[in-house]
Design an enzyme around this catalytic site. Sequence first.
Site: not given
Ligand SMILES: Nc1nc2c(c(=O)[nH]1)N=C([C@H](O)[C@H](O)COP(=O)(O)OP(=O)(O)OP(=O)(O)O)CN2
Length: 136
Positions: A15, A34, A40, A42, A80-81, A125
């Site tokens: 997404h 993001c 990218h 998930h 999925d995918h 996520e």
């Molecule tokens: N309220 C929300 N905040 C965020 C969302 C969301 O959907 N709702 N989404 C994102 C990003 O898409 C994603 O979740 C962040 O991924 P990532 O950068 O991999 O997250 P972390 O670095 O925190 O990874 P961890 O493995 O959980 O530490 C951002 N915000």
Amino acid sequence: MKVTVSRKAHFNAAHRLFNPKWSDEKNKTIFGKCSNLNYHGHNYELIVSVRGELDPETGFVMNLDDLRKIIEVEVEEYLDHKNLNLDVEEFKTLNPTAENIVIVIWKKIKAKLENHLDLKVTLYETPRNFVEFSGE
Ligand SMILES: Nc1nc2c(c(=O)[nH]1)N=C([C@H](O)[C@H](O)COP(=O)(O)OP(=O)(O)OP(=O)(O)O)CN2
């Protein structure tokens, strides 16, 4: 007496978070990595929980095999995918945040359950970022 039964599932999807009314720069400021233009991915994990009275004849809230089949069709085959922004109808006009994804999943599963059953969906996520929706 009410009991909750749950089933776990997962799907992988790509997404990009963005607001089409904003510039790429503003999207980058608000959504950070993001909002990467090339998307990218998930590994989403979910817990689907159904709550209700036990059927006195079966001792089931609902048959978990029926729940498995509903999740397979409504979530796994649907998401999925997939590239959520490009492939999934709802997210062509809706930012695919975890919050919006869990609401879409909840609506699709709820439509397949008997009316008297309550539903909660928890969507991870990442291993540490998760959202919940119970229809309120
Ligand atoms: N309220 C929300 N905040 C965020 C969302 C969301 O959907 N709702 N989404 C994102 C990003 O898409 C994603 O979740 C962040 O991924 P990532 O950068 O991999 O997250 P972390 O670095 O925190 O990874 P961890 O493995 O959980 O530490 C951002 N915000």
